[in-house]
Motif scaffolding. Structure first.
Motif, PDB file in Angstrom:
ATOM      1  N   TYR A  91      61.076  55.308  61.425  1.00 22.75           N
ATOM      2  CA  TYR A  91      59.736  55.765  61.040  1.00 22.75           C
ATOM      3  C   TYR A  91      59.586  57.240  61.405  1.00 22.75           C
ATOM      4  N   LEU A  92      59.108  58.010  60.451  1.00 24.54           N
ATOM      5  CA  LEU A  92      58.973  59.448  60.639  1.00 24.54           C
ATOM      6  C   LEU A  92      57.543  59.889  60.351  1.00 24.54           C
ATOM      7  N   ILE A  93      57.046  60.792  61.194  1.00 22.65           N
ATOM      8  CA  ILE A  93      55.829  61.539  60.881  1.00 22.65           C
ATOM      9  C   ILE A  93      56.293  62.843  60.252  1.00 22.65           C
ATOM     10  N   TYR A 122      60.497  69.391  54.492  1.00 19.28           N
ATOM     11  CA  TYR A 122      59.612  68.698  55.430  1.00 19.28           C
ATOM     12  C   TYR A 122      60.115  68.933  56.846  1.00 19.28           C
ATOM     13  N   PHE A 123      59.189  68.887  57.781  1.00 16.60           N
ATOM     14  CA  PHE A 123      59.528  68.746  59.191  1.00 16.60           C
ATOM     15  C   PHE A 123      59.071  67.367  59.628  1.00 16.60           C
ATOM     16  N   TYR A 124      59.804  66.766  60.544  1.00 16.20           N
ATOM     17  CA  TYR A 124      59.488  65.381  60.904  1.00 16.20           C
ATOM     18  C   TYR A 124      59.715  65.113  62.393  1.00 16.20           C
ATOM     19  N   THR A 125      59.064  64.068  62.836  1.00 21.33           N
ATOM     20  CA  THR A 125      59.229  63.571  64.203  1.00 21.33           C
ATOM     21  C   THR A 125      59.433  62.070  64.139  1.00 21.33           C
ATOM     22  N   ARG A 126      60.447  61.592  64.809  1.00 15.68           N
ATOM     23  CA  ARG A 126      60.677  60.143  64.869  1.00 15.68           C
ATOM     24  C   ARG A 126      59.630  59.483  65.757  1.00 15.68           C
ATOM     25  N   THR A 127      59.223  58.280  65.369  1.00 15.99           N
ATOM     26  CA  THR A 127      58.229  57.546  66.134  1.00 15.99           C
ATOM     27  C   THR A 127      58.485  56.056  66.000  1.00 15.99           C
ATOM     28  N   THR A 170      54.960  74.449  64.641  1.00 14.62           N
ATOM     29  CA  THR A 170      53.833  74.334  65.569  1.00 14.62           C
ATOM     30  C   THR A 170      52.711  73.504  64.958  1.00 14.62           C
ATOM     31  N   GLU A 171      52.427  73.738  63.689  1.00 11.71           N
ATOM     32  CA  GLU A 171      51.400  72.947  63.004  1.00 11.71           C
ATOM     33  C   GLU A 171      51.798  71.475  62.935  1.00 11.71           C
ATOM     34  N   HIS A 172      53.094  71.231  62.696  1.00 12.33           N
ATOM     35  CA  HIS A 172      53.572  69.846  62.667  1.00 12.33           C
ATOM     36  C   HIS A 172      53.387  69.177  64.028  1.00 12.33           C
ATOM     37  N   LEU A 173      53.730  69.908  65.083  1.00 11.52           N
ATOM     38  CA  LEU A 173      53.587  69.355  66.431  1.00 11.52           C
ATOM     39  C   LEU A 173      52.125  69.054  66.742  1.00 11.52           C
ATOM     40  N   ASN A 174      51.236  69.947  66.367  1.00 13.00           N
ATOM     41  CA  ASN A 174      49.805  69.728  66.588  1.00 13.00           C
ATOM     42  C   ASN A 174      49.307  68.519  65.805  1.00 13.00           C
ATOM     43  N   PHE A 175      49.834  68.333  64.598  1.00 11.63           N
ATOM     44  CA  PHE A 175      49.465  67.177  63.789  1.00 11.63           C
ATOM     45  C   PHE A 175      49.889  65.885  64.485  1.00 11.63           C
ATOM     46  N   CYS A 176      51.094  65.871  65.023  1.00 12.77           N
ATOM     47  CA  CYS A 176      51.566  64.689  65.767  1.00 12.77           C
ATOM     48  C   CYS A 176      50.663  64.413  66.962  1.00 12.77           C
ATOM     49  N   HIS A 177      50.292  65.456  67.674  1.00 19.06           N
ATOM     50  CA  HIS A 177      49.425  65.281  68.847  1.00 19.06           C
ATOM     51  C   HIS A 177      48.050  64.766  68.446  1.00 19.06           C
ATOM     52  N   SER A 178      47.576  65.176  67.276  1.00 20.57           N
ATOM     53  CA  SER A 178      46.278  64.684  66.801  1.00 20.57           C
ATOM     54  C   SER A 178      46.326  63.186  66.538  1.00 20.57           C
ATOM     55  N   LEU A 179      47.534  62.666  66.284  1.00 20.24           N
ATOM     56  CA  LEU A 179      47.728  61.226  66.083  1.00 20.24           C
ATOM     57  C   LEU A 179      48.100  60.523  67.392  1.00 20.24           C
ATOM     58  N   ASP A 180      48.068  61.293  68.489  1.00 19.96           N
ATOM     59  CA  ASP A 180      48.436  60.785  69.814  1.00 19.96           C
ATOM     60  C   ASP A 180      49.894  60.349  69.844  1.00 19.96           C
ATOM     61  N   ILE A 181      50.742  61.112  69.173  1.00 17.36           N
ATOM     62  CA  ILE A 181      52.178  60.847  69.147  1.00 17.36           C
ATOM     63  C   ILE A 181      52.891  61.969  69.887  1.00 17.36           C
ATOM     64  N   TYR A 182      53.572  61.601  70.948  1.00 19.16           N
ATOM     65  CA  TYR A 182      54.352  62.535  71.758  1.00 19.16           C
ATOM     66  C   TYR A 182      55.763  61.968  71.843  1.00 19.16           C
ATOM     67  N   SER A 183      56.668  62.553  71.104  1.00 19.22           N
ATOM     68  CA  SER A 183      58.000  61.973  70.948  1.00 19.22           C
ATOM     69  C   SER A 183      59.020  62.687  71.819  1.00 19.22           C
ATOM     70  N   ALA A 184      60.034  61.918  72.262  1.00 20.15           N
ATOM     71  CA  ALA A 184      61.135  62.506  73.021  1.00 20.15           C
ATOM     72  C   ALA A 184      62.128  63.214  72.100  1.00 20.15           C
ATOM     73  N   TYR A 185      62.020  62.931  70.802  1.00 16.95           N
ATOM     74  CA  TYR A 185      62.927  63.557  69.846  1.00 16.95           C
ATOM     75  C   TYR A 185      62.481  64.984  69.531  1.00 16.95           C
ATOM     76  N   ALA A 186      63.463  65.865  69.377  1.00 13.70           N
ATOM     77  CA  ALA A 186      63.153  67.215  68.896  1.00 13.70           C
ATOM     78  C   ALA A 186      62.702  67.113  67.441  1.00 13.70           C
ATOM     79  N   ILE A 187      61.909  68.073  67.004  1.00 14.30           N
ATOM     80  CA  ILE A 187      61.439  68.081  65.616  1.00 14.30           C
ATOM     81  C   ILE A 187      62.632  68.313  64.689  1.00 14.30           C
TER      82      ILE A 187
END
Length: 274
Positions: free
Chosen positions: A135-137, A191-196, A155-172
């Motif tokens: 699963y990817l954001i 796209y930029f993504y974060t695993r969740t 940075t915008e992607h990271l802020n978006f993840c934080h707005s969803l209360d998602i803090y991942s150990a994976y690098a973007i």
């Protein structure tokens, strides 16, 4: 009086039983949180066995980060009802801390696994990897191959993840469309993504389970274009249809390697049956 004192503890004895320094007991006496039950004419202090339970309660509440002033307020107005309210509040706080610690453990476990993978993975060799559904954001990137624009988008992607209360150990990570893999030209992200592990969000993209052609490099991003081209050639040579994107992940980044040229990059191409 002398006979009764045999049933009491001196300050030193009480301190040893409680595994604290005598100065701690003196401080508790000064602020009125725990005073000796008897003070002799000679100034000697004596504590009763019932005060061991009081000290134990004070220590427990301190371990839960309750300020001494609040502990004193409770002790000054203690009652069964007040004790129940106190324990219920502390129970809720402990539950929240347990959740935080469980999250932190998962974070550390994931970071350990990724870093160990970065040290053991074959370098500059293509190999196959079968992965479960992931699963990817993901956030779309429409900018150019300009470091400043990419940094702003990350940075915008990271802020978006934080707005969803998602803090991942994976690098973007970055998704590179295979359509932009052209010899002699720089690649661009789509796209930029974060695993969740949070699959219920509307923002989640499902990466289907399947086989991937993978190649890693420990010299940063310098050979990404070359490796992407090799992955596409591998798919063609082995009768696979390539997926639409190549996934770019970091195994060793600034926290472990330091400096772009020392990063270990993992590039993965989904392999589809032709």
């Amino acid at each position: 009086m002398e006979k009764n004192l045999k049933d009491y503890f001196t300050t030193g004895e009480f301190a040893r039983l409680c595994n604290v320094k005598k100065q701690t007991l003196f401080h508790y006496d000064d602020i009125g949180i725990l005073s000796p039950e008897i003070v002799g004419e000679n100034g000697y202090r004596y504590y009763s066995y019932t005060q061991l339970e009081v000290f134990s309660t004070i220590s427990m509440l301190k371990d839960l980060d309750m300020p001494l002033a609040d502990i004193k307020k409770y002790l000054d107005h203690r009652s069964p009802e007040a004790f129940i309210r106190l324990l219920e509040r502390q129970q809720q706080e402990v539950d929240e801390k347990i959740k935080e610690l469980q999250w932190l453990k998962r974070f550390i476990d994931t970071k350990l696994r990724i870093t160990k993978e970065g040290l053991s993975v074959p370098i500059n060799e293509i190999f196959l990897e079968t992965r479960p559904e992931e699963y990817l954001i993901a956030t779309e990137y429409l900018g150019d191959d300009v470091e400043k624009d990419i940094a702003a988008a990350v940075t915008e992607h990271l802020n978006f993840c934080h707005s969803l209360d998602i803090y991942s150990a994976y690098a973007i990570g970055g998704m590179i469309p295979i359509s932009c893999i052209v010899p002699g030209e720089s690649y661009i992200y789509s796209y930029f993504y974060t695993r969740t592990d949070q699959s219920g969000s509307d923002a989640v993209i499902v990466c289907p389970a399947g086989d991937f052609a993978v190649c890693c490099d420990n010299q940063g991003y310098g050979r990404v274009e070359e490796i992407c081209a090799r992955l596409l050639q591998y798919a063609a040579d082995h009768g696979y249809r390539p997926g639409a994107h190549i996934y770019e992940d970091l195994l060793l980044d600034e926290m472990s390697a330091g400096g772009y040229d020392n990063y270990t990059v993992k590039l993965s191409l989904p392999l589809l049956r032709a």
